[in-house]
Design an enzyme around this catalytic site. Structure first.
Site, PDB file in Angstrom:
ATOM      1  N   PRO A 260      10.045  -4.906   9.007  1.00 32.09           N
ATOM      2  CA  PRO A 260       9.638  -6.251   9.440  1.00 32.09           C
ATOM      3  C   PRO A 260      10.554  -7.295   8.839  1.00 32.09           C
ATOM      4  CG  PRO A 260       8.105  -5.368   7.807  1.00 32.09           C
ATOM      5  CD  PRO A 260       9.028  -4.252   8.179  1.00 32.09           C
TER       6      PRO A 260
ATOM      7  N   GLY B  65      20.268 -12.245  18.053  1.00 30.53           N
ATOM      8  CA  GLY B  65      20.261 -11.924  19.478  1.00 30.53           C
ATOM      9  C   GLY B  65      21.647 -11.903  20.085  1.00 30.53           C
ATOM     10  N   LYS B  66      22.654 -11.589  19.256  1.00 28.20           N
ATOM     11  CA  LYS B  66      24.040 -11.594  19.739  1.00 28.20           C
ATOM     12  C   LYS B  66      24.276 -10.549  20.821  1.00 28.20           C
ATOM     13  CE  LYS B  66      25.452 -10.910  15.530  1.00 28.20           C
ATOM     14  NZ  LYS B  66      24.163 -11.091  14.836  1.00 28.20           N
TER      15      LYS B  66
ATOM     16  N   GLN C  62      25.982  -9.071  12.119  1.00 29.26           N
ATOM     17  CA  GLN C  62      25.329  -9.849  11.066  1.00 29.26           C
ATOM     18  C   GLN C  62      25.505 -11.353  11.323  1.00 29.26           C
ATOM     19  OE1 GLN C  62      27.499  -7.049   9.722  1.00 29.26           O
ATOM     20  NE2 GLN C  62      25.690  -5.816  10.058  1.00 29.26           N
TER      21      GLN C  62
ATOM     22  N   ASP D 274      20.651 -10.875  13.144  1.00 31.20           N
ATOM     23  CA  ASP D 274      19.500 -10.620  14.032  1.00 31.20           C
ATOM     24  C   ASP D 274      19.212 -11.805  14.950  1.00 31.20           C
ATOM     25  OD1 ASP D 274      18.947  -8.121  12.639  1.00 31.20           O
ATOM     26  OD2 ASP D 274      18.149  -9.373  11.032  1.00 31.20           O
TER      27      ASP D 274
ATOM     28  N   GLY E  38      22.294  -3.722  14.575  1.00 33.22           N
ATOM     29  CA  GLY E  38      21.542  -3.213  15.716  1.00 33.22           C
ATOM     30  C   GLY E  38      21.492  -4.280  16.781  1.00 33.22           C
TER      31      GLY E  38
ATOM     32  N   ARG F 204      41.398   1.785  -1.841  1.00 31.54           N
ATOM     33  CA  ARG F 204      42.413   2.660  -1.258  1.00 31.54           C
ATOM     34  C   ARG F 204      42.109   4.145  -1.478  1.00 31.54           C
ATOM     35  NH1 ARG F 204      44.966  -1.768  -3.554  1.00 31.54           N
ATOM     36  NH2 ARG F 204      45.163  -0.627  -5.508  1.00 31.54           N
TER      37      ARG F 204
END
Length: 431
Positions: free
Chosen positions: A304, A15-16, A224, A13, A40, A144
């Site tokens: 949050p 800001g990538k 991530q 999170d 996200g 597998r």
């Protein structure tokens, strides 16, 4: 040719998405190389907010080829919805600009059902997954027993794979008191989704190798962050995939020497979603101020986020794991008006000084951060576009970060919009 990797160097999170969107202007190909729909990536372009979960963040630039690599686990239903939403916004007008790896593993309804059942069963010891089925899908991949995107195109093979897998799946669901899944309906849905996605599928690794051979610029987008890496993070409170920059090489099938600049993205403070130790977490009024000012609510779940001070010790460790050549500091504007600003420069564990995160998460949970105060600023910095124009105390704060982690801050984000960015050095043009 320049190949650049963008990765998170905190607990995700960071800001990538915004940074990949900006750097995509200089790229010919943008590749999402790991994770799944649990990520996200939020972009704000021309005042419009766009949240992406699977499609690379370069999709809003016309003419950029976007690839979803074999290391990404894909929920076909979610991907179809995301494609439809992008088309409604006028993006992805040319379907040939999106390529989905045939090797990517499929997140099925039973993966999501198992994920939700397990989390509920853990009670107050829950990990805090997004309930998107990512972990169970990657378990099947390692065992597998998984399905790959290409399997959805062969009805007989798909039927055989599901027939072999569902008895065990339904036994797990029964253990948690959940109803069984019906194979015929599941098979029909997956085959239908596969046909709708068939024209997007291809060999993404071969395409990347060919594009590199032609001297094209390739931008790799991670999901991530390093502190959530399944090997190097605060296990078991981690994601199920490898989040470090080296995963761009291993998942896409390219030699590590082909990776150039590695941009580590970090917030000017820290956040964490879900369970797990968080040494610099703050509570009360300050924690809520950071949450509201930073919009710290999950782009995927709406939950949050927990908020805290910038942890320079953990950041230095993540930068080393990723081999970062430069840092991007995001949400610097959120700290405006806070004085002093604290940064963690060490830890105490049972009275003993430490200068690195322990590899035992139980020990991480007992850490006491050693803080160093930094003078804050009151000026509005969202309109600043040159590093020299920032307040003196802001520049001093940035220099302190650089000196501690021994990596330069090349990009500074002072707001959520694409334009609210200070580009000290573009990692593509540095090559």
């Amino acid at each position: 040719m320049a190949n650049v990797v963008v990765v998170g160097v905190q607990w995700g999170d960071e800001g990538k998405g915004k940074i990949v969107d900006i750097l995509a202007e200089n790229a010919d190909v943008v590749v999402r190389f790991q994770g799944g729909g649990n990520a996200g990536h939020t972009l704000v372009v021309d005042g419009r907010k766009v949240v992406l979960h699977l499609v690379p963040s370069g999709v809003l630039h016309a003419g950029k080829r976007c690839l979803i690599g074999p290391g990404v686990v894909v929920d076909p239903e979610a991907l179809l919805e995301e494609i439809a939403a992008l088309k409604a916004l006028g993006a992805l007008a040319d379907d040939s600009m999106l390529l989905l790896s045939r090797r990517a593993h499929v997140v099925t309804p039973y993966h999501k059902a198992i994920d939700a059942a397990r989390e509920a069963g853990r009670g107050d010891k829950r990990i805090g997954t997004t309930l998107r089925g990512i972990g169970p899908c990657l378990e099947d991949k390692a065992a597998r027993t998984g399905l790959r995107m290409v399997d959805l195109l062969d009805p007989q093979y798909l039927s055989e794979r599901l027939a072999a897998r569902l008895p065990e799946v339904n036994a797990v669901l029964a253990h948690y008191g959940k109803p069984p899944l019906q194979g015929a309906e599941l098979e029909r849905r997956l085959a239908e989704q596969g046909q709708k996605l068939a024209h997007y599928m291809g060999d993404t690794g071969e395409v990347v190798r060919q594009e590199m051979g032609r001297g094209r610029n390739v931008l790799f987008e991670g999901a991530q962050g390093a502190l959530l890496d399944v090997d190097h993070g605060t296990y078991p409170f981690v994601t199920a995939s490898s989040c470090v920059a080296g995963a761009a090489s291993s998942t896409m099938g390219i030699g590590p020497q082909r990776l150039g600049g590695i941009v580590g993205v970090a917030k000017a403070y820290c956040t964490r979603v879900g369970g797990g130790p968080f040494p610099t977490e703050v509570f009360g009024e300050l924690g809520e101020r950071l949450r509201q000012a930073g919009g710290e609510f999950g782009a995927t779940t709406g939950r949050p986020r927990r908020c805290g001070w910038l942890d320079l010790v953990a950041l230095k460790q993540a930068v080393a794991m990723d081999g970062c050549t430069g840092l991007c500091l995001t949400k610097l504007d959120v700290l405006t008006g806070i004085d002093p600003i604290q940064v963690a420069v060490g830890y105490k564990l049972d009275g003993v000084s430490l200068d690195a995160l322990p590899d035992d998460p139980r020990a991480v949970g007992r850490l006491e951060p050693v803080y160093e105060p930094c003078e804050g600023w009151k000026e509005n910095i969202r309109d600043v576009r040159e590093i020299e124009a920032l307040p003196a105390t802001t520049r001093k704060f940035i220099r302190r970060i650089e000196s501690f982690v021994s990596v330069p801050v090349d990009i500074v984000s002072v707001g959520s919009a694409r334009a609210e960015t200070i580009m000290v050095k573009n990692p593509f043009r540095a090559h």
